[in-house]
Design a protein around this motif. Sequence first.
Motif, short mmCIF file in Angstrom:
data_model
loop_
_atom_site.label_atom_id
_atom_site.label_comp_id
_atom_site.label_asym_id
_atom_site.label_seq_id
_atom_site.Cartn_x
_atom_site.Cartn_y
_atom_site.Cartn_z
N PHE A 161 0.83 -1.19 0.00
CA PHE A 161 0.00 0.00 0.00
C PHE A 161 0.87 1.25 0.00
O PHE A 161 1.91 1.31 0.66
CB PHE A 161 -0.93 -0.01 1.22
CG PHE A 161 -1.86 -1.19 1.24
CD1 PHE A 161 -3.08 -1.14 0.59
CD2 PHE A 161 -1.49 -2.37 1.89
CE1 PHE A 161 -3.93 -2.23 0.59
CE2 PHE A 161 -2.34 -3.46 1.89
CZ PHE A 161 -3.56 -3.39 1.24
N LEU B 60 -2.57 9.70 -6.85
CA LEU B 60 -2.74 8.63 -5.87
C LEU B 60 -3.30 9.18 -4.56
O LEU B 60 -3.13 10.36 -4.25
CB LEU B 60 -1.41 7.94 -5.59
CG LEU B 60 -0.74 7.19 -6.75
CD1 LEU B 60 0.59 6.62 -6.30
CD2 LEU B 60 -1.64 6.07 -7.27
N LYS B 61 -3.90 8.31 -3.78
CA LYS B 61 -4.39 8.66 -2.45
C LYS B 61 -3.67 7.82 -1.40
O LYS B 61 -3.20 6.71 -1.69
CB LYS B 61 -5.91 8.44 -2.38
CG LYS B 61 -6.71 9.45 -3.21
CD LYS B 61 -8.20 9.19 -3.06
CE LYS B 61 -9.02 10.30 -3.72
NZ LYS B 61 -8.75 10.44 -5.15
N GLN C 86 -3.51 3.81 -1.12
CA GLN C 86 -3.79 3.18 -2.40
C GLN C 86 -3.02 1.85 -2.51
O GLN C 86 -1.82 1.79 -2.28
CB GLN C 86 -3.37 4.10 -3.55
CG GLN C 86 -3.35 3.47 -4.93
CD GLN C 86 -4.74 3.13 -5.43
OE1 GLN C 86 -5.62 3.97 -5.37
NE2 GLN C 86 -4.92 1.91 -5.89
N SER C 87 -3.71 0.79 -2.85
CA SER C 87 -3.03 -0.50 -3.02
C SER C 87 -2.24 -0.50 -4.32
O SER C 87 -2.64 0.12 -5.31
CB SER C 87 -4.05 -1.64 -3.03
OG SER C 87 -4.96 -1.49 -4.10
N TYR C 88 -1.11 -1.17 -4.30
CA TYR C 88 -0.31 -1.33 -5.51
C TYR C 88 -1.09 -2.22 -6.49
O TYR C 88 -1.57 -3.29 -6.12
CB TYR C 88 1.03 -1.99 -5.19
CG TYR C 88 2.11 -1.04 -4.72
CD1 TYR C 88 3.31 -0.92 -5.42
CD2 TYR C 88 1.93 -0.28 -3.57
CE1 TYR C 88 4.31 -0.06 -4.99
CE2 TYR C 88 2.92 0.59 -3.13
CZ TYR C 88 4.10 0.69 -3.84
OH TYR C 88 5.09 1.54 -3.40
N THR D 125 0.97 3.33 -9.65
CA THR D 125 1.82 2.80 -8.57
C THR D 125 3.07 2.15 -9.16
O THR D 125 4.07 2.00 -8.45
CB THR D 125 1.05 1.76 -7.72
OG1 THR D 125 0.48 0.76 -8.57
CG2 THR D 125 -0.05 2.44 -6.91
N GLU E 106 -10.77 10.28 -12.78
CA GLU E 106 -10.51 9.47 -11.58
C GLU E 106 -11.22 8.14 -11.67
O GLU E 106 -12.39 8.06 -12.03
CB GLU E 106 -10.95 10.21 -10.32
CG GLU E 106 -10.55 9.47 -9.04
CD GLU E 106 -10.72 10.29 -7.79
OE1 GLU E 106 -11.29 9.76 -6.81
OE2 GLU E 106 -10.29 11.47 -7.79
N ASN F 258 -10.88 4.11 -9.49
CA ASN F 258 -10.19 3.24 -8.54
C ASN F 258 -9.27 4.02 -7.61
O ASN F 258 -8.19 3.59 -7.26
CB ASN F 258 -9.39 2.18 -9.30
CG ASN F 258 -9.09 0.95 -8.47
OD1 ASN F 258 -10.02 0.32 -7.96
ND2 ASN F 258 -7.84 0.61 -8.31
N SER F 259 -9.72 5.23 -7.24
CA SER F 259 -8.98 6.15 -6.35
C SER F 259 -7.70 6.67 -6.99
O SER F 259 -6.83 7.21 -6.29
CB SER F 259 -8.65 5.46 -5.02
OG SER F 259 -9.84 5.05 -4.36
N MET F 260 -7.57 6.54 -8.30
CA MET F 260 -6.41 7.07 -9.02
C MET F 260 -6.88 8.01 -10.13
O MET F 260 -8.02 7.93 -10.57
CB MET F 260 -5.59 5.93 -9.64
CG MET F 260 -5.02 4.94 -8.63
SD MET F 260 -4.09 3.61 -9.42
CE MET F 260 -5.38 2.79 -10.37
#
Length: 282
Positions: free
Chosen positions: A44, A65-66, A69-71, A164, A230, A232-234
């Motif tokens: 993350f 990114l937030k 955020q998962s890789y 990521t 935006e 998937n939080s990206m």
Amino acid sequence: MIIAFYLIIAVLVLYAFMVLLSNWRYKSQLYRLLSLQDRSAPKFFNFGQLSGLPLPVDKYFRLVLKEGQSYIRTIRLKHSGQFKTALDRPWIPIRGEQYYTILPAGFIWKGNTALFSARDMYIGGKGKLEVFLLDALKIVNGKGDKFNQGELLRWLAESVWFPTNFLENENRQWFAIDSKNARLKVNVYGLNLSFLVAFTQKGEIATLSTKRYMAGVLEIWVISLSDYREINSMRIPFMAEASWKLGGKLFPYARFEILEIEYDMEFRYTAKKINHAETFRS
């Protein structure tokens, strides 16, 4: 008349068999790509990882990114667009689908036009380009060191869709140039890659440029990006244009618009399995 009829039937049967064989090989290539992916524990992102990065790179990651955020592990997408078979040829419509893995680096892309289908891929450290007339007869089978380099460059440039993958690690470093430009250097499978990355005032990546083989000669290859949204939080671009820069002038040959993009979906679009990852449809 009867002989001609049976000849036509034989040709149609042979064509159908070649299409089935081509599609079977595509499924096998995709299966191999996905079977190689890393299965280690998820990672993350946190903003503490940005310490020491060049200013425009820091600004980019804070925009796209937030915290937490998962890789990204795998990606699949569909696109529409236009393509040129040569720089002096007219634009033709193209639609495609593409699948990526991050660890190890890999992807497979299949693009379809009215007359041919093409497959770019980088699997198991090897790059390849295949082109099929009417999705049946293979007319191009490009492979070797130059394709290894070119397809790996494509995978890295398209990390704008899974940012990521741009974060620094032992094989990936950012170097300062000025307030709007930075250099990204990456080592994958012993290949050293380098991109000049230009950022907008807002912090989005505007272009990535590098040297890539074109007909056996290293030329400047440029990816131009726009229409960030935006998902998937990206924040990622939904428009991309690939060009060759020859004699100081840009010659675009591919323009893609993302229609759908999904993360951590480890199967083909035609599969029936249901996954709850976020998805966007334009």
